[in-house]
Design a protein around this motif. Structure first.
Motif, short mmCIF file in Angstrom:
data_model
loop_
_atom_site.label_atom_id
_atom_site.label_comp_id
_atom_site.label_asym_id
_atom_site.label_seq_id
_atom_site.Cartn_x
_atom_site.Cartn_y
_atom_site.Cartn_z
N LEU A 45 21.52 -5.76 -23.81
CA LEU A 45 20.69 -5.71 -25.02
C LEU A 45 19.20 -5.60 -24.73
N ALA A 46 18.75 -6.15 -23.63
CA ALA A 46 17.33 -6.09 -23.24
C ALA A 46 17.24 -6.47 -21.76
N PRO A 47 16.28 -5.90 -21.03
CA PRO A 47 16.19 -6.14 -19.60
C PRO A 47 15.81 -7.57 -19.19
N PHE A 48 15.37 -8.39 -20.12
CA PHE A 48 15.00 -9.77 -19.79
C PHE A 48 16.08 -10.76 -20.21
N LEU A 49 17.20 -10.26 -20.75
CA LEU A 49 18.28 -11.13 -21.23
C LEU A 49 19.40 -11.26 -20.21
N GLY A 50 20.04 -12.43 -20.21
CA GLY A 50 21.26 -12.63 -19.46
C GLY A 50 21.13 -12.55 -17.95
N ARG A 51 19.93 -12.68 -17.45
CA ARG A 51 19.68 -12.64 -16.02
C ARG A 51 18.92 -13.91 -15.64
N SER A 52 19.19 -14.38 -14.44
CA SER A 52 18.44 -15.52 -13.93
C SER A 52 17.32 -15.01 -13.05
N PHE A 53 16.12 -15.51 -13.30
CA PHE A 53 14.93 -15.15 -12.53
C PHE A 53 14.56 -16.37 -11.70
N HIS A 54 14.58 -16.22 -10.37
CA HIS A 54 14.38 -17.35 -9.46
C HIS A 54 13.06 -17.25 -8.71
N GLY A 55 12.48 -18.42 -8.44
CA GLY A 55 11.25 -18.49 -7.65
C GLY A 55 10.04 -18.03 -8.43
N GLN A 56 8.88 -18.22 -7.83
CA GLN A 56 7.63 -17.80 -8.48
C GLN A 56 7.64 -16.29 -8.78
N GLU A 57 8.22 -15.49 -7.84
CA GLU A 57 8.29 -14.05 -8.06
C GLU A 57 9.17 -13.72 -9.25
N GLY A 58 10.29 -14.43 -9.37
CA GLY A 58 11.20 -14.23 -10.49
C GLY A 58 10.57 -14.61 -11.82
N ILE A 59 9.86 -15.74 -11.83
CA ILE A 59 9.19 -16.18 -13.06
C ILE A 59 8.16 -15.13 -13.47
N SER A 60 7.41 -14.64 -12.50
CA SER A 60 6.42 -13.60 -12.78
C SER A 60 7.09 -12.34 -13.32
N LEU A 109 4.44 -33.21 -11.28
CA LEU A 109 5.56 -32.75 -12.08
C LEU A 109 5.23 -31.38 -12.66
N LYS A 110 6.20 -30.46 -12.54
CA LYS A 110 6.06 -29.10 -13.05
C LYS A 110 7.39 -28.67 -13.64
N VAL A 111 7.38 -27.56 -14.33
CA VAL A 111 8.61 -26.99 -14.89
C VAL A 111 9.41 -26.37 -13.75
N CYS A 112 10.70 -26.70 -13.69
CA CYS A 112 11.55 -26.10 -12.65
C CYS A 112 12.69 -25.28 -13.28
N GLU A 113 12.94 -25.48 -14.56
CA GLU A 113 13.99 -24.72 -15.23
C GLU A 113 13.57 -24.45 -16.66
N TYR A 114 13.62 -23.16 -17.04
CA TYR A 114 13.16 -22.71 -18.35
C TYR A 114 14.27 -21.86 -18.94
N GLN A 115 14.99 -22.43 -19.91
CA GLN A 115 16.08 -21.70 -20.55
C GLN A 115 15.74 -21.46 -22.01
N ILE A 116 16.10 -20.26 -22.48
CA ILE A 116 15.75 -19.84 -23.84
C ILE A 116 17.00 -19.32 -24.55
N TRP A 117 17.14 -19.72 -25.81
CA TRP A 117 18.15 -19.16 -26.70
C TRP A 117 17.38 -18.59 -27.88
N ALA A 118 17.56 -17.29 -28.12
CA ALA A 118 16.81 -16.61 -29.19
C ALA A 118 17.72 -15.60 -29.88
N ASP A 119 17.18 -14.89 -30.82
CA ASP A 119 17.93 -13.92 -31.61
C ASP A 119 18.00 -12.59 -30.86
N THR A 120 19.00 -12.47 -30.00
CA THR A 120 19.13 -11.26 -29.18
C THR A 120 19.50 -10.05 -30.03
N GLY A 121 20.20 -10.27 -31.13
CA GLY A 121 20.56 -9.16 -32.02
C GLY A 121 19.33 -8.52 -32.64
N ALA A 122 18.39 -9.32 -33.07
CA ALA A 122 17.16 -8.78 -33.65
C ALA A 122 16.38 -8.00 -32.60
#
Length: 160
Positions: A45-60, A133-146
């Motif tokens: 549905l979109a290139p940023f959905l359903g994939r895990s992005f790891h490490g600082q490079e992945g977050i970027s 303390l920093k963020v180590c895991e960022y998970q999002i649930w959004a309206d992928t259909g829209a």
């Protein structure tokens, strides 16, 4: 771990997402342990959905993809007193709202989305970051259909 200590790195991340004068988004994530960003949904549905992005490079890479495809305006979050905080696993669940525009088609929608943000002590070699303390895991649930319909330019064709 106290609620206040857990809320601070999450608030730093939210400030980076919403304020032009906020911190650099990458600085809000751990370097060690390697952070994770994952926006739930079908990767088709979109290139940023359903994939895990790891490490600082992945977050970027995740945030670069978002900014390539989406314009995000009026992002707001529920007040801290409504956040669900699990002190035992150092995670916070919260909701936000925003107006999203798929840049290529200029189709926009307003939505409510949910975050689950886990924090950890950064144990990197950088003495300035080490122990904070920093963020180590960022998970999002959004309206992928829209998002998908907007990417096709079909969002306005849907009945209300």
């Amino acid at each position: 771990m106290s609620r206040q200590l857990l809320q601070e790195p999450v608030q730093d991340l939210l400030d980076a997402l919403t304020k032009s004068e906020g911190p650099d988004i990458l600085s809000t994530f751990t370097t060690s342990p390697k952070p994770l960003a994952h926006e739930h949904g079908l990767p088709q549905l979109a290139p940023f959905l359903g994939r895990s992005f790891h490490g600082q490079e992945g977050i970027s890479a995740y945030f670069d993809l978002l900014s390539t495809y989406l314009q995000i305006e009026n992002m707001k979050f529920e007040p801290e007193e409504t956040w669900v905080i699990d002190e035992s696993c150092m995670a916070i669940a919260l909701r936000g709202t925003a107006t999203f525009t798929w840049k290529e088609t200029q189709h926009s929608w307003e939505e409510t989305f949910a975050y689950r943000i886990k924090v950890a002590e950064d144990v990197s070699d950088d003495s300035e970051k080490n122990g904070s303390l920093k963020v180590c895991e960022y998970q999002i649930w959004a309206d992928t259909g829209a998002a998908y319909l907007a990417s096709l330019g079909n969002l306005d064709d849907m009945p209300e």
